[in-house]
Motif scaffolding. Structure first.
Motif, short mmCIF file in Angstrom:
data_model
loop_
_atom_site.label_atom_id
_atom_site.label_comp_id
_atom_site.label_asym_id
_atom_site.label_seq_id
_atom_site.Cartn_x
_atom_site.Cartn_y
_atom_site.Cartn_z
N PRO A 84 0.86 -1.19 0.00
CA PRO A 84 0.00 0.00 0.00
C PRO A 84 0.89 1.24 0.00
N ILE A 85 0.36 2.33 -0.49
CA ILE A 85 1.09 3.60 -0.47
C ILE A 85 0.45 4.52 0.56
N TYR A 86 1.26 4.95 1.51
CA TYR A 86 0.79 5.87 2.55
C TYR A 86 1.62 7.15 2.46
N LYS A 87 0.95 8.28 2.31
CA LYS A 87 1.64 9.58 2.30
C LYS A 87 2.84 9.56 1.35
N ALA A 88 2.59 9.07 0.14
CA ALA A 88 3.60 9.06 -0.93
C ALA A 88 4.80 8.18 -0.60
N ALA A 89 4.61 7.16 0.22
CA ALA A 89 5.71 6.25 0.55
C ALA A 89 5.18 4.82 0.62
N TYR A 90 6.03 3.87 0.25
CA TYR A 90 5.63 2.48 0.38
C TYR A 90 5.66 2.08 1.85
N SER A 91 5.08 0.96 2.19
CA SER A 91 4.85 0.61 3.59
C SER A 91 6.14 0.36 4.36
N GLY A 92 6.10 0.67 5.65
CA GLY A 92 7.23 0.40 6.52
C GLY A 92 7.54 -1.08 6.62
N LEU A 93 6.49 -1.91 6.55
CA LEU A 93 6.71 -3.37 6.57
C LEU A 93 7.60 -3.80 5.41
N LEU A 94 7.31 -3.26 4.24
CA LEU A 94 8.11 -3.63 3.08
C LEU A 94 9.54 -3.14 3.24
#
Length: 201
Positions: A84-94
């Protein structure tokens, strides 16, 4: 004299980096895996969310579950990376998981980035954030990104939220270059379009 081509079926791994399940991100990943399944020797799904959080955060690559997930990536010929993209960034999990992949760990692999987000405004995050990281890990064969917004998913009585036909067409288009791979490598002419029951639970 006649000759025959010897095909080697690819090993495929899909990485899901959504913090929730079920999720649109996981649904998109499974749609992509389903398209590859008929031509693959093995298809494996790695749900990063299900890996032990402390082992991930502390980079415990010897933890059995972490080591197993990294081994699947190492063995794969094709890697689907879904986030998922959150606030123009890929997820922290990734990010945490990609940090565990050895330098050049994606060299020689075909990589398909997949992502979901609230609007198309986040699409550039993949080009400016995720793809450079994949390249830094050695990926030289990165297929066209498939990005789907929340509105491009439809309700399904049994399977929950599923990507609509427009998204599935873009998935097929992104995977199309694989059918042009020289014979003897990937028998991807066997790729098929997903059926209505395309995404297993």
């Amino acid at each position: 004299m006649t000759s025959a081509h010897t095909f080697t079926a690819p090993k495929v791994v899909g990485l899901s980096a959504s913090a929730t399940t079920p999720s649109r991100t996981l649904s998109l990943l499974r749609a992509g895996l389903h398209q590859l399944r008929p031509a693959a020797e093995r298809v494996t799904e790695v749900d990063v969310r299900s890996l032990p959080s402390q082992a991930l955060l502390h980079a415990e690559v010897d933890h059995p579950l972490i080591a197993s997930a990294l081994h699947e990536v190492h063995q794969a010929d094709i890697v689907l990376v879904a986030t998922p993209i959150y606030k123009a960034a890929y997820s922290g999990l990734l990010k945490v998981f990609l940090d565990l992949i050895p330098q050049q760990g994606l060299r020689g692999k075909i990589v398909l980035p997949l992502a979901t987000g609230g609007s198309t405004a986040h699409l550039l995050a993949l080009d400016y954030a995720l793809k450079p990281v994949l390249s830094a890990l050695g990926a030289r064969h990165i297929l066209d990104v498939v990005y789907a917004t929340d509105s491009q998913f439809e309700s399904h009585d049994l399977l929950g939220r599923q990507p609509n036909e427009e998204v599935l067409q873009r998935l097929r288009a992104a995977l199309a270059p694989l059918s042009e791979t020289p014979s003897g490598v990937l028998p991807l002419s066997r790729l098929r379009a997903p059926s209505p029951e395309r995404v297993p639970c």
